[in-house]
Design an enzyme around this catalytic site. Sequence first.
Site, PDB file in Angstrom:
ATOM      1  N   ASN A 266     -97.887   7.400 -42.739  1.00 21.93           N
ATOM      2  CA  ASN A 266     -97.343   8.762 -42.826  1.00 21.93           C
ATOM      3  C   ASN A 266     -97.833   9.351 -44.152  1.00 21.93           C
ATOM      4  O   ASN A 266     -97.345   8.980 -45.213  1.00 21.93           O
ATOM      5  CB  ASN A 266     -95.810   8.693 -42.782  1.00 21.93           C
ATOM      6  N   TRP A 267     -98.805  10.244 -44.044  1.00 23.43           N
ATOM      7  CA  TRP A 267     -99.403  10.800 -45.270  1.00 23.43           C
ATOM      8  C   TRP A 267     -98.496  11.836 -45.942  1.00 23.43           C
ATOM      9  O   TRP A 267     -98.784  12.290 -47.038  1.00 23.43           O
ATOM     10  CB  TRP A 267    -100.761  11.430 -44.949  1.00 23.43           C
ATOM     11  N   LYS A 268     -97.432  12.238 -45.246  1.00 27.86           N
ATOM     12  CA  LYS A 268     -96.521  13.259 -45.782  1.00 27.86           C
ATOM     13  C   LYS A 268     -97.336  14.487 -46.222  1.00 27.86           C
ATOM     14  O   LYS A 268     -98.321  14.818 -45.587  1.00 27.86           O
ATOM     15  CB  LYS A 268     -95.668  12.663 -46.906  1.00 27.86           C
TER      16      LYS A 268
ATOM     17  N   SER B  22     -91.293   1.587 -48.849  1.00 25.15           N
ATOM     18  CA  SER B  22     -91.950   0.770 -49.878  1.00 25.15           C
ATOM     19  C   SER B  22     -92.662  -0.461 -49.316  1.00 25.15           C
ATOM     20  O   SER B  22     -92.669  -1.520 -49.937  1.00 25.15           O
ATOM     21  CB  SER B  22     -90.954   0.360 -50.967  1.00 25.15           C
TER      22      SER B  22
ATOM     23  N   GLY C  46     -90.240   5.340 -51.141  1.00 28.35           N
ATOM     24  CA  GLY C  46     -90.894   5.804 -52.361  1.00 28.35           C
ATOM     25  C   GLY C  46     -90.283   5.275 -53.647  1.00 28.35           C
ATOM     26  O   GLY C  46     -90.565   5.794 -54.722  1.00 28.35           O
TER      27      GLY C  46
ATOM     28  N   HIS D 111     -87.631  12.249 -39.690  1.00 29.83           N
ATOM     29  CA  HIS D 111     -87.823  11.567 -40.973  1.00 29.83           C
ATOM     30  C   HIS D 111     -86.729  12.011 -41.944  1.00 29.83           C
ATOM     31  O   HIS D 111     -86.328  13.178 -41.933  1.00 29.83           O
ATOM     32  CB  HIS D 111     -89.212  11.895 -41.532  1.00 29.83           C
TER      33      HIS D 111
ATOM     34  N   GLY E 167     -95.718   5.012 -46.159  1.00 34.79           N
ATOM     35  CA  GLY E 167     -95.960   6.270 -46.848  1.00 34.79           C
ATOM     36  C   GLY E 167     -97.070   6.113 -47.873  1.00 34.79           C
ATOM     37  O   GLY E 167     -98.259   6.059 -47.530  1.00 34.79           O
ATOM     38  N   GLY E 168     -96.683   6.024 -49.135  1.00 31.74           N
ATOM     39  CA  GLY E 168     -97.641   6.031 -50.242  1.00 31.74           C
ATOM     40  C   GLY E 168     -98.823   5.091 -50.070  1.00 31.74           C
ATOM     41  O   GLY E 168     -99.967   5.471 -50.353  1.00 31.74           O
TER      42      GLY E 168
ATOM     43  N   GLU F   6     -85.860   3.294 -41.584  1.00 27.58           N
ATOM     44  CA  GLU F   6     -86.270   3.584 -42.954  1.00 27.58           C
ATOM     45  C   GLU F   6     -85.023   3.814 -43.809  1.00 27.58           C
ATOM     46  O   GLU F   6     -84.467   4.929 -43.810  1.00 27.58           O
ATOM     47  CB  GLU F   6     -87.148   4.839 -42.998  1.00 27.58           C
TER      48      GLU F   6
ATOM     49  N   GLU G 191     -86.808  12.775 -44.912  1.00 26.30           N
ATOM     50  CA  GLU G 191     -87.191  13.915 -45.761  1.00 26.30           C
ATOM     51  C   GLU G 191     -87.002  15.236 -45.026  1.00 26.30           C
ATOM     52  O   GLU G 191     -86.675  16.258 -45.636  1.00 26.30           O
ATOM     53  CB  GLU G 191     -88.636  13.725 -46.256  1.00 26.30           C
TER      54      GLU G 191
HETATM   55  P1  13P Z   1     -93.127   4.850 -48.768  1.00 24.33           P
HETATM   56  O1  13P Z   1     -93.961   3.813 -48.047  1.00 24.33           O
HETATM   57  O2  13P Z   1     -93.928   5.695 -49.716  1.00 24.33           O
HETATM   58  O3  13P Z   1     -91.897   4.250 -49.375  1.00 24.33           O
HETATM   59  O4  13P Z   1     -92.624   5.879 -47.630  1.00 24.33           O
HETATM   60  C1  13P Z   1     -92.038   5.384 -46.484  1.00 24.33           C
HETATM   61  C2  13P Z   1     -91.884   6.487 -45.523  1.00 24.33           C
HETATM   62  O5  13P Z   1     -91.079   7.381 -45.715  1.00 24.33           O
HETATM   63  C3  13P Z   1     -92.758   6.490 -44.338  1.00 24.33           C
HETATM   64  O6  13P Z   1     -92.358   7.445 -43.418  1.00 24.33           O
END
Ligand code: 13P
Length: 252
Positions: free
Chosen positions: A11-13, A214, A173, A97, A235-236, A167, A99
């Site tokens: 997920n590149w956000k 993470s 993050g 999600h 994510g990251g 999640e 977020e």
């Molecule tokens: P991180 O891997 O950056 O913690 O993000 C997880 C996430 O929200 C994937 O949707």
Amino acid sequence: MHTFPPLVAGNWKMNGTLASLAEVDALMEKLSGVDPACDVMICPPFTLIHPMARTLGDSRIALGGQDCHWEVSGAHTGDIAAEMIADLGGAAVIVGHSERRTDHGETDEIVRKKAAAAHRAGLVAIICIGETIDERKAGRTLEVLSTQIAGSLPEGCDAANTIIAYEPVWAIGTGLTPTTDEVAEAHAHIRKELAAKVGGEDEASRVRILYGGSVKPNNAKELMGVENVNGALVGGASLKADDFFGIISAYL
Ligand code: 13P
């Protein structure tokens, strides 16, 4: 009965420009000589779905969106329909999600409508659920997951059209992850609760339940080895080919 391979999805956000396609090239190069026992997907920002589809060609990496509106079309400035993602060759869309639940006030009911829209468009809905740190500290994790499953999954979910991403909000993050026991407990609970939503335990046993929060190359193997964990939502660490490949390597 068909079983679905685990899925490692990135997920590149709100990250990435055309220059970032170089990372996709690098990832394809790394994957060219190996055959991990998992599906691989990238969910870039909407602006990159089309150029990324071109970069990917017929590679084994699938594409997904990060959100969709529940309507097919209409007066919804700034929104994207699930059908538009399908039109570009997307196979899936993330909905709910944390977020989006936080930044955009999305409720379980909104998430449910979005997941139904994904199914209508022929996309796999990757439905995200997870507790906050306060909910975990209050011992409410499993109750929160039950409520989210009951409220966020539309009619007609099955193992082919629905993936759950667990999640924990506090793990996203932050570099923090639940213990493997905590992950196992949450995933077992999710699987049990899914039975009522997908028409029984057999179907529920085939639904992929991803862990997200993470996930890094150095913890992926341990997390992916937990019972009832069928892949990762990353994510990251999905932004860099080296890191994402390191996570995919948990399935080599
Ligand atoms: P991180 O891997 O950056 O913690 O993000 C997880 C996430 O929200 C994937 O949707």
